[in-house]
Design a protein around this motif. Sequence first.
Motif, PDB file in Angstrom:
ATOM      1  N   GLU A 290       0.835  -1.205   0.000  1.00 50.27           N
ATOM      2  CA  GLU A 290       0.000   0.000   0.000  1.00 50.27           C
ATOM      3  C   GLU A 290       0.871   1.257   0.000  1.00 50.27           C
ATOM      4  OE1 GLU A 290      -3.432  -0.205   2.545  1.00 50.27           O
ATOM      5  OE2 GLU A 290      -3.407   1.950   2.827  1.00 50.27           O
TER       6      GLU A 290
ATOM      7  N   ARG B 166      -8.634   5.111  -5.734  1.00 52.48           N
ATOM      8  CA  ARG B 166      -9.719   5.986  -6.204  1.00 52.48           C
ATOM      9  C   ARG B 166      -9.272   7.446  -6.103  1.00 52.48           C
ATOM     10  NH1 ARG B 166     -16.144   5.826  -4.664  1.00 52.48           N
ATOM     11  NH2 ARG B 166     -16.749   7.509  -6.035  1.00 52.48           N
TER      12      ARG B 166
ATOM     13  N   VAL C 246      -7.341   7.849  -2.583  1.00 52.70           N
ATOM     14  CA  VAL C 246      -7.566   6.904  -1.486  1.00 52.70           C
ATOM     15  C   VAL C 246      -7.252   5.496  -1.969  1.00 52.70           C
ATOM     16  CG1 VAL C 246      -9.265   5.947   0.101  1.00 52.70           C
ATOM     17  CG2 VAL C 246      -9.354   8.363  -0.467  1.00 52.70           C
ATOM     18  N   ILE C 247      -6.425   4.799  -1.207  1.00 50.56           N
ATOM     19  CA  ILE C 247      -6.092   3.411  -1.553  1.00 50.56           C
ATOM     20  C   ILE C 247      -6.764   2.481  -0.553  1.00 50.56           C
ATOM     21  CG2 ILE C 247      -4.197   1.760  -1.836  1.00 50.56           C
ATOM     22  CD1 ILE C 247      -2.425   4.171  -2.459  1.00 50.56           C
ATOM     23  N   LYS C 248      -7.389   1.464  -1.102  1.00 48.98           N
ATOM     24  CA  LYS C 248      -8.148   0.552  -0.246  1.00 48.98           C
ATOM     25  C   LYS C 248      -7.827  -0.883  -0.653  1.00 48.98           C
ATOM     26  CE  LYS C 248     -12.818   0.247   1.472  1.00 48.98           C
ATOM     27  NZ  LYS C 248     -14.185   0.109   1.084  1.00 48.98           N
ATOM     28  N   PRO C 249      -7.576  -1.773   0.301  1.00 50.66           N
ATOM     29  CA  PRO C 249      -7.343  -3.173  -0.079  1.00 50.66           C
ATOM     30  C   PRO C 249      -8.609  -3.779  -0.674  1.00 50.66           C
ATOM     31  CG  PRO C 249      -6.910  -2.796   2.271  1.00 50.66           C
ATOM     32  CD  PRO C 249      -7.565  -1.575   1.745  1.00 50.66           C
TER      33      PRO C 249
ATOM     34  N   PRO D  40      -1.713   5.383   7.239  1.00 47.80           N
ATOM     35  CA  PRO D  40      -2.433   4.189   7.727  1.00 47.80           C
ATOM     36  C   PRO D  40      -3.820   4.029   7.121  1.00 47.80           C
ATOM     37  CG  PRO D  40      -1.534   5.475   9.553  1.00 47.80           C
ATOM     38  CD  PRO D  40      -1.414   6.311   8.329  1.00 47.80           C
ATOM     39  N   LEU D  41      -4.375   5.116   6.589  1.00 43.10           N
ATOM     40  CA  LEU D  41      -5.707   5.033   5.982  1.00 43.10           C
ATOM     41  C   LEU D  41      -5.636   5.111   4.461  1.00 43.10           C
ATOM     42  CD1 LEU D  41      -7.672   7.293   8.482  1.00 43.10           C
ATOM     43  CD2 LEU D  41      -7.960   4.834   8.171  1.00 43.10           C
ATOM     44  N   GLY D  42      -4.420   5.201   3.925  1.00 45.01           N
ATOM     45  CA  GLY D  42      -4.234   5.230   2.477  1.00 45.01           C
ATOM     46  C   GLY D  42      -4.784   6.483   1.823  1.00 45.01           C
ATOM     47  N   VAL D  43      -4.661   7.616   2.491  1.00 49.50           N
ATOM     48  CA  VAL D  43      -5.241   8.867   1.971  1.00 49.50           C
ATOM     49  C   VAL D  43      -4.151   9.886   1.668  1.00 49.50           C
ATOM     50  CG1 VAL D  43      -6.701  10.856   2.546  1.00 49.50           C
ATOM     51  CG2 VAL D  43      -7.404   8.570   3.225  1.00 49.50           C
TER      52      VAL D  43
END
Lengths: 175, 138
Positions: free
Chosen positions: A48, A131, A116-119, A72-75
């Motif tokens: 990530e 996204r 924003v990155i999300k698994p 930690p939240l991928g933002v």
Amino acid sequence: MHRLCLFLLAALGVVGCQNRIPDDALALQPDTLERRLLESRRFAGGKEIEILSACSGVVQDMGFTIDESATPLGVMVASKNREAGDAGGRVAMALLFGANAANSMDRSQKIRICIVIKPVAGKEGKEWVVRATFQRAVWNSYGQLTRLEGLREPELYQQFFEKLSKSVFLEAQKI
Amino acid sequence: MKLPVCFLALAACLGGCVNNSTSAALDAGENQVQLRQIQSRAFDTTDKAKTLRTVIATLQDLGFVIEKADLELGTVTGTKLDGYALRMSVSVRPRNAKQLLVRANAQYQEQAVTDPSPYQAFFNSLGKGMFLTAQNVD
């Protein structure tokens, strides 16, 4: 004059101090899924943090400066201030209709991007959905805010993700 | 005589809209307890990070651009620009050993959103994203 006054009073009566939030502002829309697809791409492999790092490289390539990141939240949030509208158009407008008309044209804009990155569910640690969402505020030469909008042009997202794909590849190859 | 009266009425109307007192900084609204209820829901999960990620995804689905996110504090702030400016902060914190409390507060243009229906719509959207039911809190 008396009529003008009455008209203004009527207008105030209609508009008043009411500034109510639109009913559907916080509701999912029929085009929500379509927009999600437009704004998202799936990436396989890597970590990530590596993808987020590649994103920061791409937004810097595009002239954005990073405003905020929450790893930690991928933002990640970035913005840039640019001219809105061309100077030639303003000159033509000034010549044809005067300085006031030219000044009322769009002059500057602030564009913001949020990534924003999300698994991917069920494939945590292996696949990611990135996204990106763009929005902008536009001002005229008087400093008046003329536009507040999200940017929906598909080409914008296609180009961004093309750059990101290359960058992720380069990051993966450590070039 | 009609004209000055008309102007006075107009001035009164405009004056009614002006409220630039610094007291707005400490304005707690009319009914703080009721507002908290409107703005809060409990979810049967203790996974704060996952909940925050779902909040972020939901805000994106609703057209927001995220401005800030803080996992430790459990807060996310985003803005939606769609001919208007709608800014919203969402906080996630433990409610008890089995639940998280999610609270959202929004401002539309320059006004706090106190109407229950937009929050209801937001929590409906969030509940779908979390595959959980948003529960009202007392």
